[in-house]
Design an enzyme around this catalytic site. Structure first.
Site, PDB file in Angstrom:
ATOM      1  N   ARG A  96       0.820  -1.215   0.000  1.00  0.00           N
ATOM      2  CA  ARG A  96       0.000   0.000   0.000  1.00  0.00           C
ATOM      3  C   ARG A  96       0.850   1.259   0.000  1.00  0.00           C
ATOM      4  O   ARG A  96       0.526   2.232  -0.681  1.00  0.00           O
ATOM      5  CB  ARG A  96      -0.944  -0.021   1.203  1.00  0.00           C
ATOM      6  CG  ARG A  96      -1.911   1.166   1.300  1.00  0.00           C
ATOM      7  CD  ARG A  96      -2.572   1.534  -0.008  1.00  0.00           C
ATOM      8  NE  ARG A  96      -3.206   0.411  -0.706  1.00  0.00           N
ATOM      9  CZ  ARG A  96      -3.564   0.433  -1.976  1.00  0.00           C
ATOM     10  NH1 ARG A  96      -3.335   1.513  -2.711  1.00  0.00           N
ATOM     11  NH2 ARG A  96      -4.126  -0.615  -2.526  1.00  0.00           N
TER      12      ARG A  96
ATOM     13  N   GLU B 172       7.787  39.428  -3.718  1.00  0.00           N
ATOM     14  CA  GLU B 172       6.534  39.453  -4.466  1.00  0.00           C
ATOM     15  C   GLU B 172       6.098  40.888  -4.760  1.00  0.00           C
ATOM     16  O   GLU B 172       6.222  41.771  -3.914  1.00  0.00           O
ATOM     17  CB  GLU B 172       5.438  38.748  -3.672  1.00  0.00           C
ATOM     18  CG  GLU B 172       4.069  38.762  -4.332  1.00  0.00           C
ATOM     19  CD  GLU B 172       3.007  38.108  -3.471  1.00  0.00           C
ATOM     20  OE1 GLU B 172       3.047  36.877  -3.328  1.00  0.00           O
ATOM     21  OE2 GLU B 172       2.144  38.836  -2.932  1.00  0.00           O
TER      22      GLU B 172
ATOM     23  N   ASP C  60       3.037  38.622  -9.304  1.00  0.00           N
ATOM     24  CA  ASP C  60       1.906  37.835  -8.817  1.00  0.00           C
ATOM     25  C   ASP C  60       0.558  38.362  -9.304  1.00  0.00           C
ATOM     26  O   ASP C  60       0.216  39.528  -9.095  1.00  0.00           O
ATOM     27  CB  ASP C  60       1.922  37.825  -7.284  1.00  0.00           C
ATOM     28  CG  ASP C  60       0.948  36.825  -6.706  1.00  0.00           C
ATOM     29  OD1 ASP C  60       0.981  35.657  -7.128  1.00  0.00           O
ATOM     30  OD2 ASP C  60       0.149  37.215  -5.830  1.00  0.00           O
TER      31      ASP C  60
ATOM     32  N   LYS D  61       2.768  24.153  -1.898  1.00  0.00           N
ATOM     33  CA  LYS D  61       1.385  23.663  -1.777  1.00  0.00           C
ATOM     34  C   LYS D  61       1.372  22.156  -2.017  1.00  0.00           C
ATOM     35  O   LYS D  61       0.894  21.645  -3.025  1.00  0.00           O
ATOM     36  CB  LYS D  61       0.473  24.397  -2.762  1.00  0.00           C
ATOM     37  CG  LYS D  61       0.370  25.889  -2.453  1.00  0.00           C
ATOM     38  CD  LYS D  61      -0.450  26.623  -3.500  1.00  0.00           C
ATOM     39  CE  LYS D  61      -0.501  28.119  -3.197  1.00  0.00           C
ATOM     40  NZ  LYS D  61      -1.244  28.884  -4.230  1.00  0.00           N
TER      41      LYS D  61
ATOM     42  N   LYS E 138       6.628  37.859   0.746  1.00  0.00           N
ATOM     43  CA  LYS E 138       5.334  37.976   0.086  1.00  0.00           C
ATOM     44  C   LYS E 138       4.575  39.177   0.638  1.00  0.00           C
ATOM     45  O   LYS E 138       5.080  39.922   1.476  1.00  0.00           O
ATOM     46  CB  LYS E 138       4.559  36.670   0.254  1.00  0.00           C
ATOM     47  CG  LYS E 138       5.327  35.467  -0.301  1.00  0.00           C
ATOM     48  CD  LYS E 138       4.488  34.224  -0.371  1.00  0.00           C
ATOM     49  CE  LYS E 138       3.531  34.295  -1.546  1.00  0.00           C
ATOM     50  NZ  LYS E 138       2.777  33.026  -1.744  1.00  0.00           N
TER      51      LYS E 138
END
Length: 285
Positions: A102, A202, A224, A137, A169
């Site tokens: 698995r 950013e 961005d 992410k 950012k």
């Protein structure tokens, strides 16, 4: 980026945690009906199309579960596969094969899906100078494998985590008081702690790009959520002062147009957070 030693340590953690999570005190299903002396053989069968990834990781899992297991590989990581292909055979203790099954399948199905999507994006960028990057992410606890899959698919890795690159950012800049304050404080912090880390900043608009360019030491500007026209203007403003990266809701239908604006990189969280697992199975033979 992190070192190979650090990356391997992350893979070891994934394997150990995967075994702990899935096997616990024992695989009672196998222990109940299969003698510990039984030997067996299984094949990794492809039931889908795409780019296979996770073969080398599967070998690590088998080695960790039982060093006596033998793996015969027919199709290597990064190869195109189709339904009916057999990627490898694994032979040895039947109980050990079932213990590893698995974790191997879950990992390879996910990694293959990511490699397949990345490969598609790389093809869409063919003929441009733009390279595709992943992001943070990722699935918690599985980041090293997912970023490995991006590389297998032909993409490049962004920073691995919060510690191997500086990325200022919007919230960092706002909490610091301004972009210039954030950059100035960051450079002082790196110098004080003797850290050699690249700085990405950013920008939300052209005015912020102009402010960033007034500061030395920026490695890359993250453009961005810009539209195509403003992205082109940003590229002209930046010139060869630093590298450029576009990000923000860029998908298969828009990625080529952003690349043609002249950006060096496009980062996409979709490479890792929006994929459908490749259909694979491990069958006794």
């Amino acid at each position: 980026m992190i070192s190979e030693k650090q990356f391997q340590a992350e893979l070891d953690i994934i394997i150990q945690n995967g075994i702990r999570e899935d096997i616990g005190p024992g695989d009672y299903s196998s222990l109940a009906c299969i003698p510990d002396t039984a030997k067996g053989k299984a094949k990794l069968l492809v039931k889908d199309t795409g780019i296979i990834a996770g073969v080398e990781f599967a070998k690590m899992v088998f080695e960790n579960v039982d060093p006596t297991l033998e793996v015969e590989v027919f199709i290597e990581d990064g190869a195109a596969v189709k339904q009916g292909d057999v990627v490898f055979h694994v032979s040895g203790s039947s109980q050990s094969i079932l213990k590893a099954e698995r974790l191997v399948l879950n990992s390879m199905q996910r990694m293959s899906a990511i490699a397949t999507k990345t490969h598609k994006y790389v093809q869409l960028l063919e003929g441009t100078k733009t390279k595709i990057l992943d992001t943070r992410k990722t699935t918690p606890g599985f980041r090293a494998c997912e970023k490995w899959a991006v590389k297998i698919g032909g993409g490049e890795n962004h920073r691995f985590a919060l510690y191997d690159m500086i990325m200022l950012k919007d919230n960092h800049n706002d909490f610091s008081g301004s972009i210039t304050h954030a950059i100035t404080k960051t450079k002082a912090f790196l110098k004080h702690h003797n850290l050699d880390l690249k700085i990405i900043v950013e920008a939300r608009n052209l005015a912020e790009i102009e402010e960033i360019l007034q500061n030395e030491g920026v490695y890359r500007i993250l453009i961005d959520n810009f539209n195509f026209e403003d992205t082109k203007k940003a590229i002209v403003l930046i010139g060869d002062k630093c590298f450029t990266e576009s990000s923000g809701n860029i998908n298969e239908t828009t990625i080529r147009q952003y690349a043609e604006c002249g950006v060096d990189y496009i980062s996409s969280g979709a490479l890792t957070h929006s994929v459908y697992n490749m259909d694979l199975s491990l069958k006794a033979i």
